[in-house]
Design a protein around this motif. Structure first.
Motif, PDB file in Angstrom:
ATOM      1  N   ALA A 280       7.528  10.969  16.915  1.00 32.39           N
ATOM      2  CA  ALA A 280       7.794   9.539  17.112  1.00 32.39           C
ATOM      3  C   ALA A 280       6.604   8.868  17.774  1.00 32.39           C
ATOM      4  O   ALA A 280       6.188   7.767  17.407  1.00 32.39           O
ATOM      5  N   LEU A 281       6.043   9.527  18.759  1.00 36.21           N
ATOM      6  CA  LEU A 281       4.884   8.963  19.435  1.00 36.21           C
ATOM      7  C   LEU A 281       3.690   8.817  18.483  1.00 36.21           C
ATOM      8  O   LEU A 281       2.955   7.842  18.505  1.00 36.21           O
TER       9      LEU A 281
ATOM     10  N   MET B  42       0.161   5.563  15.264  1.00 35.35           N
ATOM     11  CA  MET B  42      -0.405   5.250  13.950  1.00 35.35           C
ATOM     12  C   MET B  42      -0.150   3.794  13.578  1.00 35.35           C
ATOM     13  O   MET B  42      -1.020   3.098  13.034  1.00 35.35           O
ATOM     14  N   THR B  43       1.063   3.327  13.875  1.00 36.87           N
ATOM     15  CA  THR B  43       1.394   1.924  13.562  1.00 36.87           C
ATOM     16  C   THR B  43       0.520   0.964  14.359  1.00 36.87           C
ATOM     17  O   THR B  43      -0.023  -0.015  13.830  1.00 36.87           O
ATOM     18  N   VAL B  44       0.383   1.255  15.649  1.00 34.84           N
ATOM     19  CA  VAL B  44      -0.460   0.409  16.499  1.00 34.84           C
ATOM     20  C   VAL B  44      -1.901   0.411  15.997  1.00 34.84           C
ATOM     21  O   VAL B  44      -2.573  -0.623  15.915  1.00 34.84           O
ATOM     22  N   PHE B  45      -2.362   1.607  15.621  1.00 35.73           N
ATOM     23  CA  PHE B  45      -3.738   1.712  15.108  1.00 35.73           C
ATOM     24  C   PHE B  45      -3.934   0.897  13.835  1.00 35.73           C
ATOM     25  O   PHE B  45      -4.938   0.205  13.648  1.00 35.73           O
ATOM     26  N   CYS B  46      -2.903   0.992  12.961  1.00 39.34           N
ATOM     27  CA  CYS B  46      -3.009   0.232  11.696  1.00 39.34           C
ATOM     28  C   CYS B  46      -2.990  -1.265  11.962  1.00 39.34           C
ATOM     29  O   CYS B  46      -3.731  -2.029  11.332  1.00 39.34           O
ATOM     30  N   VAL B  47      -2.114  -1.673  12.890  1.00 37.92           N
ATOM     31  CA  VAL B  47      -2.057  -3.100  13.215  1.00 37.92           C
ATOM     32  C   VAL B  47      -3.385  -3.573  13.793  1.00 37.92           C
ATOM     33  O   VAL B  47      -3.929  -4.628  13.431  1.00 37.92           O
ATOM     34  N   VAL B  48      -3.905  -2.786  14.732  1.00 36.15           N
ATOM     35  CA  VAL B  48      -5.197  -3.148  15.328  1.00 36.15           C
ATOM     36  C   VAL B  48      -6.291  -3.199  14.277  1.00 36.15           C
ATOM     37  O   VAL B  48      -7.131  -4.105  14.234  1.00 36.15           O
TER      38      VAL B  48
END
Length: 281
Positions: A31-32, A37-43
């Protein structure tokens, strides 16, 4: 011993399932990872959008600068073209002027004018007018040529200026140059014959001359107008006007005058008969 067995049974626990143990510890880690990964993609997406916006702004600014440079270059090119055209026009004017001067040098126009006559306002000129009072010419042979000696030089429309001299019918030229010489004579004949007279109508030869005299003893005729006219017995007056004019190379001291036939027929009104000359250059 039986108690111990009971304690063992009470205190003992069932062995842990190895799979279950692994699942409990791995689920939080996955989950972490997904969150990271989501945060990285958003950034990464935000950074990409920011980079794209920056590139677009840079491209627009660069395009504007290119357009400004192009406009400035076109203005500069137009200015250079105008300067080149001005130089070409100046060169053409200079060439035409040189050609004119070269062609003019082949024309014999006499010696150069004195510096005193360089200004157009100071060029010699004369306009002499008819003076009716003293012109009582005696009757002579009708075709006899006589010199007009009684021009008006001061009053009315008459003008004599800038060195031009007058002497007993002669205009005396004060400086070398090209002159326009002109004269006009108006003839007015009063018919004394009655309409029922048996006499034939009179025929007159009206001859109008302009002469020039230089250092040679004989004068030179420079203009002539001639007409044979007949006035009818049915009219009280007969009228005729003779005008002549031309450009001539004259020298200092030359004399110019007007001679006519049938001088008694001339109407010496100042607007009808006149004689003059003025320097062109």
């Amino acid at each position: 011993m039986p108690r111990m067995g009971r304690q063992d049974s009470e205190c003992s626990t069932s062995p842990l399932d190895p799979d279950m143990s692994k699942t409990d510890y791995r689920e939080p880690s996955c989950a972490l990872s997904r969150v990271c990964m989501t945060v990285f993609c958003v950034v990464l997406l935000v950074c990409s959008l920011a980079a794209a916006v920056g590139l677009v702004c840079t491209w627009l600014s660069f395009s504007q600068k290119i357009a400004n440079l192009k406009r400035d270059y076109e203005k500069f090119d137009e200015l250079q073209g105008w300067e080149r055209n001005s130089e070409n026009i100046s060169a053409l004017v200079d060439e035409a002027l040189q050609k004119y001067l070269a062609e003019r040098d082949h024309v014999e126009v006499g010696p150069p004018l004195p510096s005193a006559w360089a200004s157009g306002r100071d060029r010699p000129m004369a306009h002499l007018t008819g003076n009716p009072e003293p012109n009582h010419y005696p009757k002579r042979e009708e075709n006899e040529v006589v010199k007009i000696r009684t021009w008006e030089t001061e009053h009315g429309l008459a003008t004599l200026a800038n060195g031009m001299e007058y002497n007993r019918g002669n205009l005396v030229i004060p400086a070398d140059g090209l002159y326009y010489v002109y004269s006009q004579l108006s003839y007015r004949f009063r018919n004394d014959l009655p309409e029922d007279s048996d006499k034939e109508e009179r025929v007159f030869q009206i001859i109008h001359y302009t002469y020039r005299r230089n250092s040679y003893p004989e004068p030179k005729q420079i203009m002539k107008t001639a007409k044979s006219t007949c006035w009818s017995k049915r009219v009280e007056f007969g009228l005729y006007t003779s005008f002549q004019g031309g450009v001539f190379q004259l020298q200092k001291g030359n004399r110019v005058w007007v001679s006519v036939s049938n001088a008694p027929l001339i109407c010496f009104d100042e607007t009808s008969s006149f004689f003059g000359a003025f320097m062109l250059y």
